[in-house]
Write a protein that holds these residues in place. Sequence first.
Motif, PDB file in Angstrom:
ATOM      1  N   SER A 138       0.833  -1.200   0.000  1.00 56.16           N
ATOM      2  CA  SER A 138       0.000   0.000   0.000  1.00 56.16           C
ATOM      3  C   SER A 138       0.865   1.246   0.000  1.00 56.16           C
ATOM      4  CB  SER A 138      -0.889   0.004   1.254  1.00 56.16           C
ATOM      5  OG  SER A 138      -1.703  -1.144   1.273  1.00 56.16           O
TER       6      SER A 138
ATOM      7  N   ASP B 277      -1.249   4.503  -4.887  1.00 58.85           N
ATOM      8  CA  ASP B 277      -2.453   3.735  -5.172  1.00 58.85           C
ATOM      9  C   ASP B 277      -3.702   4.610  -5.127  1.00 58.85           C
ATOM     10  OD1 ASP B 277      -1.108   1.200  -5.391  1.00 58.85           O
ATOM     11  OD2 ASP B 277      -0.894   1.227  -3.217  1.00 58.85           O
TER      12      ASP B 277
ATOM     13  N   ALA C 164     -10.180   3.942  -5.192  1.00 57.97           N
ATOM     14  CA  ALA C 164      -9.389   4.282  -4.006  1.00 57.97           C
ATOM     15  C   ALA C 164      -9.311   5.792  -3.818  1.00 57.97           C
ATOM     16  CB  ALA C 164      -7.980   3.698  -4.135  1.00 57.97           C
TER      17      ALA C 164
ATOM     18  N   LEU D 112      -5.867  -1.537   0.789  1.00 54.33           N
ATOM     19  CA  LEU D 112      -5.353  -0.213   1.135  1.00 54.33           C
ATOM     20  C   LEU D 112      -5.902   0.284   2.466  1.00 54.33           C
ATOM     21  CD1 LEU D 112      -5.794   1.440  -2.390  1.00 54.33           C
ATOM     22  CD2 LEU D 112      -3.691   0.505  -1.423  1.00 54.33           C
TER      23      LEU D 112
END
Length: 467
Positions: free
Chosen positions: A252, A256, A263, A398
Amino acid sequence: MKGAKTTAHEPSVKFQYFATLVVNLLSIAYGVNAGWTSASVILLKSDETPLPSGKITMEEASWITSLLCVGGLIGNILFGYITNRFGRKIPLLFLAIPTVISWSLVLFAQNVYYLYASRFLNGIVGGGVFVITPLYLSDIASDSIRGTLGSTMMLSGNTGTLLAFVLGNFCDFYTTPIVIIILTIIFAISFFFFPESPIFLFKQNRISETKKSISFYQNISTTDKEALQFEMDKLKNALGNTNKDGSSGKTSSWTDFITERLARKAITIGIVLAALNQFCGCFAMLNYTASIFEEAGSNMTPNMSAIIVGVIQLVGSYAATNLVDRAGRKFLFVVSTVGTAIGLISLGTYTMLRTWGYQVETFNWIPIASFSFVIFLASCAILTLPFLVIAEILPEELKDFGASFCMTLLWIVAFTITKYLPFMTEAIGFHGSMFLFAGACLSSAVFILLFMPETKGKSYEQIMSSL
């Protein structure tokens, strides 16, 4: 067949509630920190100060109050990393150590530096609690009660705040640290016997332990192979892309959240909710509750006013716990933000007229009524639900990094507002501060209406689809 399994799993929630009760003993202990300064700062600034070195100054009082946020920022970053590596259980147990040390420093304080160290350590604990507890509760909770369990962290924190107000008013300076040390020891002994969350164990490819954890939290017999396999399949579907070792296929990082649309939207919502939690001004004002009523000219004693506010806050967070899985997150947030803004404007208008020399003594009930209204409405969502929603909407791979980032932002804003609220009040007036906080609430209400999805009763897959 699927419906039969769901019915068979209904009794499982009793162990989830039990785990929630135990883990939130630590939330209560942390909640005391938010309310401790209200009565203690007044005492420490007086001639009756318990410190052998003498009474403290306003500058020292502001540091005592705000160092909690500095520690929270560091604790958030530290435990964001630790939680990703070591899971939920071990870090939560570890938090008992700095909690006991910090309150021991208050118990044996000789000068203000003991209190600085105590507040800093308690902030580290708070950073850990705010990161780990929502993730742990989200991991173990069934979809039908996930909102209820997730909102108990702030309900417990508000219980601790009220406890601090009561102890500060009716007991001596040394009672509070003794009570919290005992409470923390009870937490550590009790929580030791709970298993790690099934999601973390599955990510670590500890399949046998995952099944035992599911068996405990879902109250499924280890001999019920079909039910266990059903829950394992749900877990696999929720985690999606995993390697054979149970880990996600990547590390993570902030990149990202920039490159992935889903996300990016999730972290944007998380940032707004975390900022709103502090820009509503309630946390900062709670640290100065007694002083605010003293300044506003309330005809009640400052500490008694703080106790009443603490009760109102507790009622509000209890209402959130009961309504979150019925009315939904989005509805509660809109009501909370708009209602809080109205209360802040009312309080700001009263203090503005008082500052300008108008005769408002007849309406001296307005400060406590407005502030209580603000705390109640804020506790229905703004102060209680951001942590739950952030844990729900972040993509699983994440989640640890994203939750830690949002909480880092929260602590930065918390420190800034808490440290400089007294000075901001001097610069633009108390009423100016209230109007500023009200504006933040109203603008957030518009954002929530437009962009935040409803997550009530939805599975992880359904939430991801709604983003």
